[in-house]
Design a protein around this motif. Structure first.
Motif, mmCIF file in Angstrom:
data_model
loop_
_atom_site.group_PDB
_atom_site.id
_atom_site.type_symbol
_atom_site.label_atom_id
_atom_site.label_comp_id
_atom_site.label_asym_id
_atom_site.label_seq_id
_atom_site.Cartn_x
_atom_site.Cartn_y
_atom_site.Cartn_z
ATOM 1 N N PRO A 93 0.831 -1.208 0.000
ATOM 2 C CA PRO A 93 0.000 0.000 0.000
ATOM 3 C C PRO A 93 0.866 1.259 0.000
ATOM 4 O O PRO A 93 1.997 1.259 0.492
ATOM 5 C CB PRO A 93 -0.797 -0.121 1.302
ATOM 6 C CG PRO A 93 -0.701 -1.551 1.703
ATOM 7 C CD PRO A 93 0.599 -2.043 1.191
ATOM 8 N N GLN A 94 0.312 2.332 -0.540
ATOM 9 C CA GLN A 94 1.019 3.602 -0.526
ATOM 10 C C GLN A 94 1.156 4.140 0.893
ATOM 11 O O GLN A 94 2.143 4.778 1.236
ATOM 12 C CB GLN A 94 0.264 4.629 -1.382
ATOM 13 C CG GLN A 94 0.278 4.338 -2.865
ATOM 14 C CD GLN A 94 -0.604 5.321 -3.601
ATOM 15 O OE1 GLN A 94 -1.698 4.979 -4.012
ATOM 16 N NE2 GLN A 94 -0.141 6.533 -3.782
ATOM 17 N N LEU A 95 0.138 3.890 1.703
ATOM 18 C CA LEU A 95 0.120 4.410 3.067
ATOM 19 C C LEU A 95 -0.567 3.410 3.973
ATOM 20 O O LEU A 95 -1.655 2.911 3.652
ATOM 21 C CB LEU A 95 -0.617 5.756 3.117
ATOM 22 C CG LEU A 95 -0.991 6.299 4.504
ATOM 23 C CD1 LEU A 95 0.254 6.556 5.346
ATOM 24 C CD2 LEU A 95 -1.809 7.582 4.375
ATOM 25 N N ILE A 96 0.074 3.098 5.097
ATOM 26 C CA ILE A 96 -0.532 2.266 6.136
ATOM 27 C C ILE A 96 -0.643 3.146 7.371
ATOM 28 O O ILE A 96 0.365 3.470 8.011
ATOM 29 C CB ILE A 96 0.313 1.014 6.442
ATOM 30 C CG1 ILE A 96 0.522 0.196 5.164
ATOM 31 C CG2 ILE A 96 -0.348 0.166 7.506
ATOM 32 C CD1 ILE A 96 1.865 -0.451 5.078
ATOM 33 N N LEU A 97 -1.860 3.585 7.688
ATOM 34 C CA LEU A 97 -2.089 4.464 8.827
ATOM 35 C C LEU A 97 -2.406 3.616 10.053
ATOM 36 O O LEU A 97 -3.428 2.939 10.103
ATOM 37 C CB LEU A 97 -3.234 5.434 8.531
ATOM 38 C CG LEU A 97 -3.646 6.366 9.676
ATOM 39 C CD1 LEU A 97 -2.472 7.254 10.113
ATOM 40 C CD2 LEU A 97 -4.846 7.223 9.274
ATOM 41 N N ALA A 98 -1.478 3.638 11.030
ATOM 42 C CA ALA A 98 -1.675 2.927 12.297
ATOM 43 C C ALA A 98 -1.937 3.990 13.358
ATOM 44 O O ALA A 98 -1.012 4.685 13.786
ATOM 45 C CB ALA A 98 -0.448 2.091 12.643
ATOM 46 N N ILE A 158 4.499 3.055 6.659
ATOM 47 C CA ILE A 158 3.662 3.067 7.864
ATOM 48 C C ILE A 158 3.772 4.430 8.540
ATOM 49 O O ILE A 158 4.868 4.943 8.766
ATOM 50 C CB ILE A 158 4.075 1.951 8.841
ATOM 51 C CG1 ILE A 158 3.816 0.575 8.206
ATOM 52 C CG2 ILE A 158 3.312 2.079 10.158
ATOM 53 C CD1 ILE A 158 4.292 -0.592 9.062
ATOM 54 N N LEU A 159 2.619 5.018 8.868
ATOM 55 C CA LEU A 159 2.556 6.257 9.634
ATOM 56 C C LEU A 159 1.785 5.978 10.908
ATOM 57 O O LEU A 159 0.622 5.560 10.873
ATOM 58 C CB LEU A 159 1.846 7.361 8.833
ATOM 59 C CG LEU A 159 1.596 8.675 9.599
ATOM 60 C CD1 LEU A 159 2.915 9.377 9.911
ATOM 61 C CD2 LEU A 159 0.663 9.591 8.820
ATOM 62 N N VAL A 160 2.444 6.193 12.070
ATOM 63 C CA VAL A 160 1.763 6.006 13.348
ATOM 64 C C VAL A 160 1.300 7.366 13.852
ATOM 65 O O VAL A 160 1.931 8.395 13.594
ATOM 66 C CB VAL A 160 2.659 5.306 14.386
ATOM 67 C CG1 VAL A 160 3.098 3.945 13.869
ATOM 68 C CG2 VAL A 160 3.865 6.150 14.754
ATOM 69 N N ALA A 161 0.178 7.350 14.570
ATOM 70 C CA ALA A 161 -0.387 8.603 15.075
ATOM 71 C C ALA A 161 -0.897 8.387 16.485
ATOM 72 O O ALA A 161 -1.547 7.377 16.778
ATOM 73 C CB ALA A 161 -1.520 9.077 14.164
ATOM 74 N N GLY A 162 -0.584 9.342 17.380
ATOM 75 C CA GLY A 162 -1.031 9.235 18.755
ATOM 76 C C GLY A 162 -1.033 10.581 19.436
ATOM 77 O O GLY A 162 -0.697 11.613 18.842
ATOM 78 N N ASP A 163 -1.406 10.552 20.736
ATOM 79 C CA ASP A 163 -1.489 11.825 21.464
ATOM 80 C C ASP A 163 -1.127 11.708 22.939
ATOM 81 O O ASP A 163 -1.122 12.711 23.645
ATOM 82 C CB ASP A 163 -2.896 12.413 21.339
ATOM 83 C CG ASP A 163 -3.917 11.607 22.132
ATOM 84 O OD1 ASP A 163 -3.971 10.369 21.974
ATOM 85 O OD2 ASP A 163 -4.654 12.222 22.923
ATOM 86 N N THR A 164 -0.834 10.481 23.459
ATOM 87 C CA THR A 164 -0.483 10.333 24.867
ATOM 88 C C THR A 164 0.767 9.471 25.017
ATOM 89 O O THR A 164 1.205 8.808 24.072
ATOM 90 C CB THR A 164 -1.626 9.677 25.675
ATOM 91 O OG1 THR A 164 -1.724 8.298 25.303
ATOM 92 C CG2 THR A 164 -2.951 10.375 25.436
#
Length: 765
Positions: free
Chosen positions: A21-26, A199-205
């Motif tokens: 995939p072009q982008l794997i959003l985790a 892979i792009l990981v995203a979080g806030d804590t």
């Protein structure tokens, strides 16, 4: 229903687009993928949902049960994989089956919930979180109280071979060893051969820190916990966004150039919208009949009596621009398909019929087969009769999407859309996605059952998720509202914001479908949904006009002369197992057995409208009814008297009204019914005539909750069925007159026009 069982030895599903995939959003959920302003969320969700080169992984501290409600929300893209319980649970996002062998490897090192809980019990400062959790034990902890105990807690966990995770200065998780969001995601990437650079990981804590330290590209969205921002400040692969939630993820996609600048999904073109309809009716049928005459498709007034359609049409008499979305048969033999037709250029010059092109096969599957064989029996609590077929469900979805797309094309900006009944359950989900600006209202004409019945539907979460896309949902009576609320609360976390008393408008404890209070507003996630009870009224003007006709007066006279001094008990219903027709016949047979003095003095006239020939499910029932009629007439008939007169045909509305007027007793005994307009038509007829007919009504019909003055009967109790009819036949004239006066007062006031006005007033707030 066809059910496929995925293999547990290999991953159940590969990413949906390509091997790479072009982008794997985790992404984390709370504060990240579920956060941000509405415009950013809508843009990201559409991007993920529509882009063929994006795979989605939810990676969250929630337990799987707490994630499942999100999977019912049609506004949120369905993830390809779900990593939950802070990395301890890994499932396929579509089947929710464990992803093997990864899940088994984690399970092998978990000593068990009760073992861990027992080890933590001496630490009384820890408070167990009352949230769904598997392969972890989660606690609240106060930082000051915890500080002197941390070493002891760590030692107790290590003795069990477990790890301890602290986050946000107040959460503590005991996890399987070497388990956290980052390590589980890395293992998942290896298992599925996912390219790490995509892979792009995203979080806030701080709970998300392990995803960044695992070496993935990452984004700390705006308003992240300061501890996370500080801990990732020196990581070259981590981007710190300005916008919170989804807005921050969109910033990161652009920052890391994970999609091309000219990617058509990244910046969808804005479409200019022409002026559309301010009010859109979405109904399964057109407000007129279509017939072929001499090879030409022409419009004719509806043959079947339906007082709702004239009421709905009345909203367009004042010049309000509107559209009526309904299906039309797309058949080459009929010539080129016409999408738009005038409804009535003289009476409704601003109303257009927008026809949704359906093939005959689509109509047969969507309406005549699937709706009637799967949903109809379930809704009326005959769930064991329901036949759920996955192939039919896919046709149902396809047809509902066609309706939604047609509606989106018709509506002006901010228009009100009024969708009708269960055939169109899935329209709100697609419509909300296509047109978030619209005010969407839904009226459920059919009975809505309790959760233990509704939950047999394989697609219950999708259906409830779609209905929760509405701004307002109406039902006939409070009991149906509360049944819906019960189903919602079993599917998603819901907060009851407002409620009201059902009395004096409705019965509370006086019938089987009564209730004392009713929910009027729910909050689900960031949406509020208003609810209301709006029993449909009858068209008094139409009945009054019919009764004024000379041919109808003549029919009434003939019927009364034919019956003579006998009492006429009338039953008018469609051929359907929900109507209790067989039980009614058996009750009438018992009456003649137990009260021989009634023989020759009462006639039961049954009008049973047969089902369409395509609906084979009703053939056996019709044979059983005809056999019961033959048995009763064979036992009790005389030369001058036939106990049961049975007509298996549809009568013109004018003839039905004449029968209403001639009958002394109306006997309506459905085993379950959303409302029952026949009861109101009978009352309206006798009210206008000034006569004193008696209504015997099943307490399981929705109308029983509002028609005070009816003789209520339990159709599931053979003795009560017979007793209710006997009471009506024996009722003194004074009592019958008083009851009819009370009934007509309600029917006259709450007519079909008031129903429509009050519903739209409630929708518009």
């Amino acid at each position: 229903m066809t059910v496929s069982t995925p293999s547990l030895s290999t991953p159940t599903r590969t990413p949906p687009a390509t091997p790479a995939p072009q982008l794997i959003l985790a992404t984390d959920l709370d504060g990240t993928f579920l956060a941000g302003d509405a415009a950013a969320r809508h843009r990201l969700y559409r991007l993920v949902d529509q882009h063929p080169g994006i795979a989605l992984i939810f990676i969250t501290g929630r337990g799987l049960e707490a994630v499942m409600p999100l999977l019912s929300d049609p506004a949120i893209p369905r993830p390809d994989y779900v990593v939950c319980d802070v990395g301890a649970t890994v499932v396929d996002g579509h089947t929710l089956q464990p992803l093997q062998p990864l899940q088994s490897m984690i399970d092998a090192h978990w000593p068990g919930e009760h073992v861990v809980a027992a080890a933590m019990r001496p630490f009384t400062a820890l408070q167990r979180q009352d949230v769904p959790q598997e392969r972890r034990c989660s606690y609240f902890c106060d930082p000051q109280t915890l500080a002197p105990l941390r070493a002891q807690i760590q030692a107790a966990a290590q003795a069990l071979g477990c790890d301890v995770l602290y986050s946000a200065d107040r959460y503590l998780d005991i996890l399987p060893p070497d388990t956290d969001k980052g390590r589980t995601l890395a293992a998942l990437a290896r298992l599925l051969d996912l390219p790490r650079e995509r892979i792009l990981v995203a979080g806030d804590t701080l709970n998300d820190l392990s995803m960044y330290t695992a070496g993935f590209r990452g984004v700390c969205v705006g308003d992240s916990e300061p501890a996370l921002t500080e801990a990732t400040a020196t990581l070259a692969t981590t981007f710190h966004a300005q916008a919170p939630g989804c807005g921050g993820i969109l910033e990161a996609i652009e920052h890391f150039a994970l999609l091309a600048d000219d990617d058509r999904y990244l910046y969808p073109p804005k479409q200019a919208r022409a002026a559309g309809a301010d009010l859109v009716m979405v109904y399964h049928r057109l407000p007129f009949d279509e017939v072929m005459e001499n090879g030409v498709l022409v419009q004719r007034p509806p043959r079947s009596p339906n007082g709702i359609i004239p009421s709905l049409l009345s909203f367009f008499e004042g010049g309000q621009k509107g559209s009526w979305v309904a299906w039309g048969i797309d058949d080459p033999k009929r010539g080129p398909f016409q999408t738009h037709l005038a409804v009535d250029a003289e009476r409704y010059p601003t109303l257009t019929a927008a026809r949704v092109p359906l093939s005959r096969q689509e109509v047969d599957i969507f309406y005549k087969r699937f709706s009637k064989e799967a949903f109809w029996p379930m809704l009326h609590v005959f769930w064991e009769r329901a036949k759920f077929r996955e192939d039919d469900w896919q046709v149902f979805l396809k047809v509902n999407r066609k309706f939604a797309e047609a509606t989106a094309a018709e509506a002006a900006h901010g228009a009100t859309v009024w969708i009708h009944d269960y055939n169109l359950w899935m329209v709100p989900a697609t419509l909300r996605e296509l047109r978030p600006d619209l005010k969407i209202a839904f009226f459920h004409h059919t009975y809505f059952p309790s959760a233990d019945v509704f939950n047999v539907v394989p697609w219950r979460r999708e259906i409830i998720g779609s209905l929760l896309s509405c701004d307002y949902i109406g039902f006939h009576i409070p009991r149906q509202v509360e049944n819906f609320v019960d189903v919602v609360r079993g599917a998603v976390p819901a907060e009851r914001l407002a409620w009201e008393s059902c009395a004096p408008r409705f019965l509370t404890y006086g019938c089987a479908v009564g209730l004392d209070t009713m929910t009027t507003r729910l909050r689900v996630g960031d949406r509020e949904i208003a609810l209301g009870a709006h029993p449909v009224g009858t068209d008094l003007r139409r009945i009054h006009n019919v009764l004024a006709r000379s041919d109808v007066r003549n029919d009434i006279f003939k019927l009364r002369r034919e019956i003579g001094a006998r009492k006429l008990v009338l039953s008018v219903e469609r051929l359907d197992y929900t109507k209790g027709t067989l039980a009614k016949l058996e009750a009438f047979e018992r009456l003649l057995e137990q009260h021989p003095e009634r023989q020759g003095k009462v006639t039961l006239l049954m009008v049973c409208v047969p089902a369409a020939r395509e609906m084979t499910v009703y053939r056996t029932l019709q044979n059983q009814i005809e056999q019961a009629v033959g048995r009763i007439n064979g036992r009790f008939s005389r030369l001058d008297w036939t106990p049961v007169r049975f007509f298996a045909q549809a009568l013109p509305f004018e003839e039905v009204v004449a029968h209403y007027a001639a009958a002394q007793v109306m006997w309506i005994t459905p085993l379950r019914d959303g409302l029952n307009l026949v009861a109101k038509e009978f009352v309206a007829t006798h009210g206008i005539e000034g006569s004193s007919g008696v209504l015997v009504l099943s307490e399981f019909a929705g109308a029983a909750a509002e028609l005070k003055g009816a003789v209520l009967t339990n159709p599931h109790d053979p003795a009560d069925l017979t007793a209710g009819l006997l009471q009506a036949l024996s009722m003194p004239e004074e009592e019958a007159t008083g009851r009819m006066r009370q009934l007509f007062g309600s029917v006259e006031y709450y007519d079909v026009d008031r129903w429509g006005r009050e519903f739209l007033e409630a929708v518009r707030g």
